[in-house]
Design an enzyme around this catalytic site. Sequence first.
Site, PDB file in Angstrom:
ATOM      1  N   LYS A  74      16.750  54.272  29.354  1.00  0.00           N
ATOM      2  CA  LYS A  74      17.419  53.747  28.180  1.00  0.00           C
ATOM      3  C   LYS A  74      17.333  54.720  27.002  1.00  0.00           C
ATOM      4  O   LYS A  74      17.868  55.820  27.070  1.00  0.00           O
ATOM      5  CB  LYS A  74      16.849  52.367  27.847  1.00  0.00           C
ATOM      6  CG  LYS A  74      16.753  51.423  29.052  1.00  0.00           C
ATOM      7  CD  LYS A  74      18.060  51.214  29.790  1.00  0.00           C
ATOM      8  CE  LYS A  74      18.050  50.049  30.767  1.00  0.00           C
ATOM      9  NZ  LYS A  74      17.118  50.151  31.890  1.00  0.00           N
TER      10      LYS A  74
ATOM     11  N   ASP B  91       6.427  45.835  26.908  1.00  0.00           N
ATOM     12  CA  ASP B  91       7.643  46.581  27.254  1.00  0.00           C
ATOM     13  C   ASP B  91       8.294  47.000  25.937  1.00  0.00           C
ATOM     14  O   ASP B  91       8.807  46.162  25.191  1.00  0.00           O
ATOM     15  CB  ASP B  91       8.576  45.696  28.076  1.00  0.00           C
ATOM     16  CG  ASP B  91       9.811  46.426  28.570  1.00  0.00           C
ATOM     17  OD1 ASP B  91      10.225  47.418  27.928  1.00  0.00           O
ATOM     18  OD2 ASP B  91      10.391  46.007  29.591  1.00  0.00           O
TER      19      ASP B  91
ATOM     20  N   ARG C 178       4.189  64.858  44.751  1.00  0.00           N
ATOM     21  CA  ARG C 178       4.015  63.423  44.534  1.00  0.00           C
ATOM     22  C   ARG C 178       2.811  63.186  43.626  1.00  0.00           C
ATOM     23  O   ARG C 178       2.810  62.309  42.761  1.00  0.00           O
ATOM     24  CB  ARG C 178       3.792  62.683  45.854  1.00  0.00           C
ATOM     25  CG  ARG C 178       3.712  61.145  45.667  1.00  0.00           C
ATOM     26  CD  ARG C 178       3.276  60.403  46.920  1.00  0.00           C
ATOM     27  NE  ARG C 178       1.876  60.681  47.225  1.00  0.00           N
ATOM     28  CZ  ARG C 178       1.457  61.329  48.289  1.00  0.00           C
ATOM     29  NH1 ARG C 178       2.331  61.807  49.173  1.00  0.00           N
ATOM     30  NH2 ARG C 178       0.165  61.533  48.485  1.00  0.00           N
TER      31      ARG C 178
ATOM     32  N   TYR D 154      13.331  40.259  30.631  1.00  0.00           N
ATOM     33  CA  TYR D 154      14.426  40.957  31.311  1.00  0.00           C
ATOM     34  C   TYR D 154      14.571  40.413  32.734  1.00  0.00           C
ATOM     35  O   TYR D 154      13.580  40.154  33.427  1.00  0.00           O
ATOM     36  CB  TYR D 154      14.122  42.455  31.317  1.00  0.00           C
ATOM     37  CG  TYR D 154      14.903  43.264  32.316  1.00  0.00           C
ATOM     38  CD1 TYR D 154      16.295  43.243  32.339  1.00  0.00           C
ATOM     39  CD2 TYR D 154      14.250  44.065  33.250  1.00  0.00           C
ATOM     40  CE1 TYR D 154      17.013  43.982  33.267  1.00  0.00           C
ATOM     41  CE2 TYR D 154      14.953  44.821  34.175  1.00  0.00           C
ATOM     42  CZ  TYR D 154      16.330  44.765  34.185  1.00  0.00           C
ATOM     43  OH  TYR D 154      17.034  45.497  35.104  1.00  0.00           O
TER      44      TYR D 154
END
Length: 398
Positions: free
Chosen positions: A218, A193, A67, A120
């Site tokens: 993406k 972004d 982690r 978004y």
Amino acid sequence: MSAAHSAPGNTPQDAPRDIAHGFETLAIHAGQEPDALTGAVVPPIYQVSTYKQDGVGGLRGGYEYSRSANPTRTALEDCVAALEAGARGLAFASGLAAEDCLLRAVCAPGDHVVIPNDAYGGTFRLFAKVLDRWGLGWTPAASGDAAAVRAAIRPGKTKVIWCETPSNPLLGVADIAGLADIAREAGALLVVDNTFASPYLQQPLTLGADVVVHSTTKYMGGHSDVVGGALVAADAGLGEKLAYHQNAMGAVAGPFDAWLTLRGIRTLGVRMDRHCANAERIVRLLDGHASVTEVLYPGLPGHPGHDVAVKQMKAYGGMVSFRVAGGEQRAVEVCDRTKLFTLAESLGGVESLIEHPGRMTHASAAGSALEVPGDLVRLSVGIETVDDLLADLEQALR
């Protein structure tokens, strides 16, 4: 990234210093030097949760628990940081996990954020339905309108100006350098972004932004087979703060997801060239088509953000939105009629996708100031033979 979080033989510092590092070179080599033990030219998938320590506190390469850090994830984080010209990269389980970590790291209850009025839908939902209950205030403003952004700032309260450029799904363009100046005046961070553009087309940190956000699902992943997110900080100190919260909150990218994303990044440049070329052909078809009332694409000279896009983007991307004559029902019909364009959410993969934002990706914004037009169709233009894509749209619009 500090050596404490880097596997030997797998860091950008090991790369040759006597050659130029162009984008495509960094995409293939940054963080991805051949494995020191075996010589493998692709970073191994370290599918491991914990690591043997050489005595109490004696960590090999800085690894103790995956982690906190994992060598495959480190390779991805170093690569993304290099592509965005940043000081520190961090990889997450999704783009929204990256956004949530960032906002909780740099904001506190009672603080305020200026968000795009065409953000978004998932980002809007995070602010309106999750962080609003936490006590984080927010105001939508047109990112391309400097006066509107300034008017939305709350002196002493605004900690972040959030920007998408190009925006999702209206393809709005914001002047990153101009927003950076406004953010500095307000004592706020500028967060961009950069998912739609990818670092191949645009590097916000070089224009004054403080943090870049990506849904690596993406264009970076590029093959619709992995979900992920990333943050890249311009400042090493801020990067360390974000890394602390990444570890404390725990929504990290797994090693296989990190490996898949790295595999996609290696071909990002050549894919983006094809995405852009195909999109420009499709825009020529749509622009002036009898069934289309408006085409939203920064590459069009008539686009309100075209001049800014020319200055800050290498090309205009593979995302195209358009509005159809006949309203919402007609837009839905066009989405249903395509045969090669797949009706699906997401974007940035090698295959072409079509969607109705109002009923799909941006349904969460319905009834709000960020609601998108019902007659809007969004395309993620893939890398197929462009004549096949043109024929498919022709028959769908007929």
